[in-house]
Design a protein around this motif. Structure first.
Motif, short mmCIF file in Angstrom:
data_model
loop_
_atom_site.label_atom_id
_atom_site.label_comp_id
_atom_site.label_asym_id
_atom_site.label_seq_id
_atom_site.Cartn_x
_atom_site.Cartn_y
_atom_site.Cartn_z
N ILE A 1 50.17 12.97 3.93
CA ILE A 1 50.64 13.57 2.70
C ILE A 1 51.99 12.96 2.33
N PRO A 2 52.39 13.01 1.06
CA PRO A 2 53.73 12.53 0.70
C PRO A 2 54.80 13.37 1.38
N ASP A 3 55.81 12.70 1.88
CA ASP A 3 56.91 13.37 2.58
C ASP A 3 57.70 14.21 1.57
N PRO A 4 57.68 15.55 1.69
CA PRO A 4 58.40 16.38 0.72
C PRO A 4 59.91 16.21 0.78
N ASP A 5 60.42 15.65 1.88
CA ASP A 5 61.87 15.47 2.02
C ASP A 5 62.33 14.08 1.56
N TRP B 1 58.21 4.40 -7.96
CA TRP B 1 58.58 4.97 -6.67
C TRP B 1 57.60 6.04 -6.23
N LYS B 2 57.27 6.03 -4.97
CA LYS B 2 56.45 7.08 -4.37
C LYS B 2 57.08 7.46 -3.04
N PRO B 3 57.01 8.74 -2.70
CA PRO B 3 57.53 9.13 -1.37
C PRO B 3 56.67 8.53 -0.27
N GLN B 4 57.26 8.29 0.86
CA GLN B 4 56.51 7.73 1.97
C GLN B 4 55.52 8.76 2.50
N GLU B 5 54.42 8.26 3.07
CA GLU B 5 53.39 9.12 3.62
C GLU B 5 53.74 9.51 5.06
N ILE B 6 53.47 10.76 5.38
CA ILE B 6 53.67 11.25 6.74
C ILE B 6 52.39 11.94 7.19
#
Length: 533
Positions: A220-224, A341-346
């Motif tokens: 999922i995208p990292d919410p932080d 830009w996209k948040p990194q996946e975790i």
């Protein structure tokens, strides 16, 4: 005689065995032949003021459970003697419903409740009572679907999530009795039938069939993760070195009069384009004090039909060759462009592998709806462990009623319109609803259903609606064949009225989204100052 007696006894024994087998496979059944008091409990909650009635289906001697009032919330529940497991073999959920007065806005679905918390009582049943499955028709505004919703507990997070069947079938658009069937198979398959005909097949564990999927995404995208302040997402920027040319005139108009134009010979300068209708007369009941001074309606001036034109002649406009519009700097590639830009996946902490859904058992059957329509009749509610049992009930309880209603409706259509137009339009609408269910059109299903609903309310625009739907189909096919990305553009028919009700219902919040009651009736139109011809 002895031999015949033996054969008769054998036949009777076989029949009894068949009945017992059917009983073994029937976990719950209510035909409503008898009053529902005692078996079904009406909710005591303040929101649910709708009155349930034990009533005959219109035109039949068969009884059902009736929604008797408009613009009300309804809640009623039947607690099963024993919970029905959905994990063992097949399970069939089936019931009949009839919209005797039509359906424009309301739900007619059932909720199959899981075991409730300690202290819960049937009289407390409401939209918060947790269910395992919600199934049945729902139509309001842009919503037109046969819901199938599984409320499933994620074994890792412990949270219950509503999983909606993607692209469910549409609700039949008539006043006939229809039977809805959901067959849950041990191979994770679910089949949705309407009137015994399969309308949808899906797999519980497929992300293509349920939203959100029962098996969560692995990442999922990292919410932080936050986008850096200096991140530039502009692929193109205005050229900072560009300068507006000295001869660029931003004030030049787009169009100018054509100075070379000449008034056509025979132009009638002194003739108006419209004149009073010489055949119009003042109505006898026209009251000057109440209605104002009467004026004859206008008609096209017949003298202008053969002339090149009437009234004051003006030079036509033409494009201004000097027009350039507002100047703007040309775009160039942005040297600082970094992409979108996209948040990194975790890793997803709720990710879990599933071989089968972790179904909750069914402990009660409830109807909890909000509807603007009365006359909704529920009948022959069945939970079975064998689809042959459900098929048998369809043949014996539903089909005879449906055939009678269909013949009656056919006769009414023919008597309503001697040339059979209303019957033809109904068939057209039935075909259009089937078109809306075509999988490759699923992205535009709501748009198509909205067009169909408008045509049902205004039959004179049916042709325009058909053309609009054809435009959508052709555009989608063009995209599939040639890889285009343009969205279908449907020309708005000026005769198509805007939808006045944009309400929709979904899941256990269906009724919360429909709090305001619509008022029936039409305001009296003011008297016209001119008589239309």
């Amino acid at each position: 005689m002895g031999r015949y007696a033996f054969l008769l006894l054998l036949a009777f024994a076989s029949f009894q065995a068949l009945c017992f087998a059917a009983d073994d496979d029937t976990a719950f059944y209510d035909s409503f032949d008898e009053p529902f008091d005692g078996r079904w409990i009406v909710s005591d909650k303040d929101d649910y003021k709708g009155v349930w009635k034990h009533s005959k289906s219109e035109g039949h001697d068969d009884y059902g459970l009736l929604v008797s009032e408009k613009a009300r919330k309804y809640a009623i529940v039947n607690e099963l003697n024993e919970p029905v497991s959905l994990k063992d073999g097949s399970t069939v959920l089936q019931f009949e419903t009839r919209f005797q007065n039509g359906l424009e806005c309301g739900g007619a679905y059932l909720k199959y409740l899981r075991p409730q918390e300690a202290g819960w009582k049937a009289k407390l049943f409401d939209n918060e009572s947790p269910y395992s499955i919600m199934f049945g028709p729902d139509k309001c505004g842009a919503t037109n679907k046969v819901h199938f919703i599984l409320k499933h507990k994620n074994p890792k997070s412990g949270e219950y999530v509503e999983h909606h069947l993607k692209y469910p079938p549409s609700v039949p658009s008539d006043k006939l009795t229809h039977v809805y069937t959901a067959i849950l198979k041990p191979d994770n398959e679910v089949r949705i039938l309407i009137d015994g005909e399969e309308k949808k097949k899906a797999n519980f564990l497929s992300a293509d069939d349920f939203e959100p999927p029962l098996i969560p995404a692995k990442t999922i995208p990292d919410p932080d993760d936050k986008k850096p302040e200096d991140w530039d997402e502009r692929a193109k920027i205005p050229d900072p070195n560009a300068v507006k040319p000295d001869d660029w005139d931003e004030d030049a108009p787009m169009e100018i009069e054509d100075e070379e134009a000449v008034k056509p010979e025979g132009w009638l300068d002194d003739e108006p384009e419209e004149i009073d209708d010489p055949e119009a007369t003042k109505p006898e009941d026209w009251d000057d004090e109440e209605d104002g001074e009467w004026e004859a309606p206008k008609i096209d001036n017949p003298k202008c039909e053969t002339a090149p034109g009437c009234g004051e002649w003006k030079r036509p406009m033409k494009m201004n060759p000097a027009y350039k519009g507002k100047w703007s700097a040309p775009l160039i590639d942005n040297p600082n462009y970094k992409g979108i830009w996209k948040p990194q996946e975790i890793p997803n902490p709720d990710y879990v592998e599933l071989d089968k859904p972790d179904f909750e058992p069914i402990a009660a059957v409830g109807i909890e709806i909000w509807t603007m329509q009365d006359g909704i009749l529920f009948d022959n509610i069945l939970i079975a462990k064998n689809d042959k049992v459900a098929e048998s009930y369809r043949e014996t309880t539903w089909k005879p009623k449906f055939e009678v209603e269909k013949e009656k409706q056919k006769a009414e259509d023919e008597s309503t319109d001697s040339d059979g137009l209303s019957g033809v339009q109904k068939k057209v609408f039935d075909v259009l609803y089937k078109v809306a269910d075509i999988p490759f059109l699923s992205e535009y299903k709501l748009q198509i259903l909205d067009l169909i609903e408008k045509a049902e309310k205004q039959p004179n625009i049916t042709i325009g609606v058909i053309v609009s739907i054809l435009v959508i189909i052709l555009t989608v096919l063009f995209r599939l064949l040639f890889g285009g990305k343009k969205q279908p553009k449907v020309e708005k028919n000026p005769e198509v009225a805007e939808t006045s009700n944009n309400q929709s219902t979904s899941g256990e919040k269906a009724e919360e989204e429909e709090e305001e009651e619509e008022k029936e009736g039409t305001a009296a139109a003011p008297r016209r100052r001119r008589r239309d011809t």
